[in-house]
Scaffold this motif. Structure first.
Motif, mmCIF file in Angstrom:
data_model
loop_
_atom_site.group_PDB
_atom_site.id
_atom_site.type_symbol
_atom_site.label_atom_id
_atom_site.label_comp_id
_atom_site.label_asym_id
_atom_site.label_seq_id
_atom_site.Cartn_x
_atom_site.Cartn_y
_atom_site.Cartn_z
ATOM 1 N N MET A 1 0.851 -1.194 0.000
ATOM 2 C CA MET A 1 0.000 0.000 0.000
ATOM 3 C C MET A 1 0.881 1.236 0.000
ATOM 4 O O MET A 1 1.810 1.335 0.761
ATOM 5 C CB MET A 1 -0.896 0.001 1.247
ATOM 6 N N ASN A 2 0.569 2.191 -0.864
ATOM 7 C CA ASN A 2 1.328 3.442 -0.921
ATOM 8 C C ASN A 2 0.843 4.408 0.146
ATOM 9 O O ASN A 2 -0.354 4.624 0.314
ATOM 10 C CB ASN A 2 1.167 4.113 -2.290
ATOM 11 N N GLU A 3 1.793 4.954 0.860
ATOM 12 C CA GLU A 3 1.494 5.955 1.879
ATOM 13 C C GLU A 3 1.189 7.277 1.191
ATOM 14 O O GLU A 3 1.856 7.678 0.269
ATOM 15 C CB GLU A 3 2.732 6.064 2.767
ATOM 16 N N ALA A 4 0.162 7.976 1.664
ATOM 17 C CA ALA A 4 -0.139 9.301 1.108
ATOM 18 C C ALA A 4 -0.603 10.208 2.216
ATOM 19 O O ALA A 4 -1.476 9.851 2.999
ATOM 20 C CB ALA A 4 -1.218 9.208 0.028
ATOM 21 N N ASN B 1 2.608 31.728 -2.376
ATOM 22 C CA ASN B 1 2.067 30.623 -3.178
ATOM 23 C C ASN B 1 2.992 29.436 -2.994
ATOM 24 O O ASN B 1 3.852 29.149 -3.816
ATOM 25 C CB ASN B 1 1.970 31.015 -4.663
ATOM 26 N N ARG B 2 2.813 28.735 -1.892
ATOM 27 C CA ARG B 2 3.704 27.643 -1.530
ATOM 28 C C ARG B 2 3.217 26.320 -2.113
ATOM 29 O O ARG B 2 2.046 26.179 -2.469
ATOM 30 C CB ARG B 2 3.792 27.539 -0.003
ATOM 31 N N PHE B 3 4.146 25.377 -2.218
ATOM 32 C CA PHE B 3 3.778 24.041 -2.660
ATOM 33 C C PHE B 3 2.762 23.413 -1.720
ATOM 34 O O PHE B 3 2.859 23.534 -0.499
ATOM 35 C CB PHE B 3 5.006 23.131 -2.695
ATOM 36 N N ARG B 4 1.788 22.758 -2.282
ATOM 37 C CA ARG B 4 0.945 21.809 -1.559
ATOM 38 C C ARG B 4 1.669 20.472 -1.691
ATOM 39 O O ARG B 4 1.910 19.999 -2.786
ATOM 40 C CB ARG B 4 -0.437 21.756 -2.209
ATOM 41 N N VAL B 5 2.072 19.874 -0.573
ATOM 42 C CA VAL B 5 2.960 18.720 -0.601
ATOM 43 C C VAL B 5 2.208 17.447 -0.206
ATOM 44 O O VAL B 5 1.461 17.428 0.777
ATOM 45 C CB VAL B 5 4.162 18.922 0.341
ATOM 46 N N ARG B 6 2.409 16.407 -0.986
ATOM 47 C CA ARG B 6 1.859 15.089 -0.709
ATOM 48 C C ARG B 6 3.002 14.082 -0.707
ATOM 49 O O ARG B 6 3.864 14.122 -1.575
ATOM 50 C CB ARG B 6 0.842 14.695 -1.772
ATOM 51 N N SER B 7 3.028 13.185 0.262
ATOM 52 C CA SER B 7 4.081 12.182 0.359
ATOM 53 C C SER B 7 3.539 10.805 0.000
ATOM 54 O O SER B 7 2.507 10.384 0.525
ATOM 55 C CB SER B 7 4.666 12.151 1.770
ATOM 56 N N LEU B 8 4.248 10.126 -0.893
ATOM 57 C CA LEU B 8 3.855 8.793 -1.345
ATOM 58 C C LEU B 8 5.027 7.840 -1.154
ATOM 59 O O LEU B 8 6.166 8.176 -1.485
ATOM 60 C CB LEU B 8 3.468 8.808 -2.822
ATOM 61 N N ALA B 9 4.742 6.652 -0.656
ATOM 62 C CA ALA B 9 5.788 5.638 -0.471
ATOM 63 C C ALA B 9 6.053 4.978 -1.816
ATOM 64 O O ALA B 9 5.599 3.867 -2.087
ATOM 65 C CB ALA B 9 5.359 4.613 0.572
ATOM 66 N N ALA B 10 6.790 5.687 -2.683
ATOM 67 C CA ALA B 10 7.010 5.226 -4.048
ATOM 68 C C ALA B 10 8.455 5.472 -4.456
ATOM 69 O O ALA B 10 9.091 6.410 -3.975
ATOM 70 C CB ALA B 10 6.073 5.955 -5.010
ATOM 71 N N PRO B 11 9.001 4.651 -5.370
ATOM 72 C CA PRO B 11 10.338 4.883 -5.922
ATOM 73 C C PRO B 11 10.279 5.906 -7.033
ATOM 74 O O PRO B 11 9.215 6.506 -7.292
ATOM 75 C CB PRO B 11 10.722 3.501 -6.451
ATOM 76 N N ASP C 1 11.468 -1.428 -5.553
ATOM 77 C CA ASP C 1 10.410 -2.186 -4.884
ATOM 78 C C ASP C 1 9.717 -3.180 -5.810
ATOM 79 O O ASP C 1 8.833 -3.905 -5.379
ATOM 80 C CB ASP C 1 9.371 -1.226 -4.303
ATOM 81 N N ARG C 2 10.103 -3.226 -7.082
ATOM 82 C CA ARG C 2 9.403 -4.064 -8.052
ATOM 83 C C ARG C 2 10.175 -5.346 -8.347
ATOM 84 O O ARG C 2 11.400 -5.378 -8.234
ATOM 85 C CB ARG C 2 9.171 -3.286 -9.353
ATOM 86 N N PRO C 3 9.472 -6.407 -8.742
ATOM 87 C CA PRO C 3 10.177 -7.629 -9.125
ATOM 88 C C PRO C 3 10.997 -7.411 -10.381
ATOM 89 O O PRO C 3 10.742 -6.489 -11.168
ATOM 90 C CB PRO C 3 9.037 -8.630 -9.357
ATOM 91 N N ALA D 1 10.145 5.630 -10.208
ATOM 92 C CA ALA D 1 9.165 5.332 -11.262
ATOM 93 C C ALA D 1 7.743 5.660 -10.837
ATOM 94 O O ALA D 1 6.840 5.690 -11.679
ATOM 95 C CB ALA D 1 9.265 3.860 -11.665
ATOM 96 N N GLY D 2 7.542 5.917 -9.555
ATOM 97 C CA GLY D 2 6.222 6.301 -9.076
ATOM 98 C C GLY D 2 5.403 5.121 -8.599
ATOM 99 O O GLY D 2 5.839 3.966 -8.649
ATOM 100 N N PRO D 3 4.188 5.383 -8.104
ATOM 101 C CA PRO D 3 3.315 4.307 -7.634
ATOM 102 C C PRO D 3 2.996 3.321 -8.758
ATOM 103 O O PRO D 3 2.765 3.719 -9.897
ATOM 104 C CB PRO D 3 2.050 5.050 -7.179
ATOM 105 N N ARG D 4 2.951 2.048 -8.434
ATOM 106 C CA ARG D 4 2.599 1.043 -9.444
ATOM 107 C C ARG D 4 1.114 1.077 -9.775
ATOM 108 O O ARG D 4 0.717 0.753 -10.893
ATOM 109 C CB ARG D 4 2.977 -0.356 -8.949
ATOM 110 N N ASP D 5 0.299 1.444 -8.805
ATOM 111 C CA ASP D 5 -1.153 1.433 -8.975
ATOM 112 C C ASP D 5 -1.601 2.741 -9.623
ATOM 113 O O ASP D 5 -1.459 3.815 -9.036
ATOM 114 C CB ASP D 5 -1.820 1.264 -7.608
ATOM 115 N N PRO D 6 -2.162 2.688 -10.841
ATOM 116 C CA PRO D 6 -2.608 3.933 -11.478
ATOM 117 C C PRO D 6 -3.707 4.644 -10.709
ATOM 118 O O PRO D 6 -3.878 5.861 -10.854
ATOM 119 C CB PRO D 6 -3.096 3.475 -12.859
ATOM 120 N N ALA D 7 -4.436 3.912 -9.866
ATOM 121 C CA ALA D 7 -5.470 4.553 -9.057
ATOM 122 C C ALA D 7 -4.864 5.531 -8.059
ATOM 123 O O ALA D 7 -5.463 6.567 -7.743
ATOM 124 C CB ALA D 7 -6.306 3.499 -8.327
#
Length: 326
Positions: free
Chosen positions: A1-4, A294-304, A226-228, A306-312
């Protein structure tokens, strides 16, 4: 599960259930601009997502995300930058059987392509996309340099900028300068062998088809640890051998009175070993210092990288970015 999670401010919107079209766009025709009031009107419309790939990539990387956005009822556009995708050049020496000696010196058309060319192409796409809705311009990795250049030119046409672990130079002038900072010193790119081409070729060349196990291990660590192995091989098969060297050295600092007017989100990939977390945080701090209102709105994802594997997961974050400015 990706952290967000939100680490600054947050915004949200519900998913939409009506199926609309996903569009893949090439070049665009120019239309007239707006002003601040017209830009605000654009930001109140339904979003259209324009996605820009990173170095050695192409629009293929966005295909699963486009499909997910379409099934949620959104318009979405994936861009092939000049010299990429259908226009990519694959050196003869890169083919099978490979000629590794010739690969060091074979010229490439990308040697004459610049960041300004990338920006001009995406500006054309943004102009067309802005007729359809509020443009949410998304860039991954080195695609962030193009985002800066586009927002410097047509901030009134862009509703929101999304940097997916992407380069966002403000105090440092270029991608190369950012990669020379102490915060980038742990980047796994340093362990990824590149083909030693002469400077006059004007390209950075990587032999993604290398059969060397050490190269594969380094590429996996840099891009998708994190990928095979099978998934990493599939990823490497989509990458292109050449990238414009100039694009990494060009001054692409976001101009506060132009780029700095556009609301923006940073998708912070906490497992990224190519753009280390310390470097991502440096870029966020420097951008916020350039435009404290006008600061960044920041979101953290547990991803490498290449990004999250799940397109959702991607679609969720892009919907939130689109909703943040509504």
């Amino acid at each position: 599960m990706n952290e967000a999670k939100d680490t600054r401010s947050s915004g949200g919107r519900s998913r939409r259930g009506v199926l609309k079209a996903a569009v893949v766009v090439g070049t665009g025709a120019a239309v007239g601009g707006g002003g601040v009031a017209r830009a605000e009107e654009r930001r109140c419309r339904e979003p259209v997502f324009v996605c820009v790939h990173g170095a050695a990539g192409n629009s293929h990387a966005w295909t699963p995300v486009l499909a997910e956005l379409a099934l949620r009822g959104h318009k979405a556009v994936a861009v092939d930058l000049p010299g990429h995708g259908a226009g990519a050049y694959y050196p003869v020496a890169y083919q099978t059987p490979q000629d590794l000696e010739a690969l060091r010196s074979e010229p490439s058309p990308l040697g004459k392509v610049t960041l300004a060319d990338f920006a001009a192409h995406v500006v054309g796409v943004v102009r067309r996309a802005s007729r359809l809705g509020a443009v949410v311009l998304v860039g991954q990795s080195m695609g962030g340099a193009t985002l800066n250049a586009v927002a410097n030119q047509v901030p009134e046409l862009v509703s929101h900028l999304v940097y997916a672990s992407a380069f966002c130079p403000t105090r440092h002038a270029s991608v190369r300068e950012l990669m020379s900072t102490p915060e980038a010193s742990t980047s796994a790119l340093a362990r990824l062998d590149v083909v030693p081409t002469p400077p006059e070729l004007g390209v950075t060349r990587v032999n993604w088809r290398s059969g060397d196990p050490a190269f594969f291990a380094a590429a996996k660590e840099a891009l998708a640890a994190d990928r095979p192995d099978s998934a990493v091989r599939a990823l490497l098969a989509t990458l292109e051998p050449d990238e414009s060297a100039e694009a990494g050295t060009a001054d692409c600092r976001g101009i506060p009175e132009k780029w700095g007017r556009v609301p923006r989100t940073f998708l912070r990939f906490t497992r990224d070993r190519t753009v280390p977390l310390a470097l991502q945080d440096l870029m966020i701090r420097e951008a916020d210092a350039a435009t404290p209102g006008n600061r960044f709105r920041v979101r953290s994802l547990a991803a490498p990288h290449a990004g999250p594997r799940d397109p959702a997961v991607w679609a969720d974050e892009l919907e939130l970015a689109a909703g943040a400015c509504r």
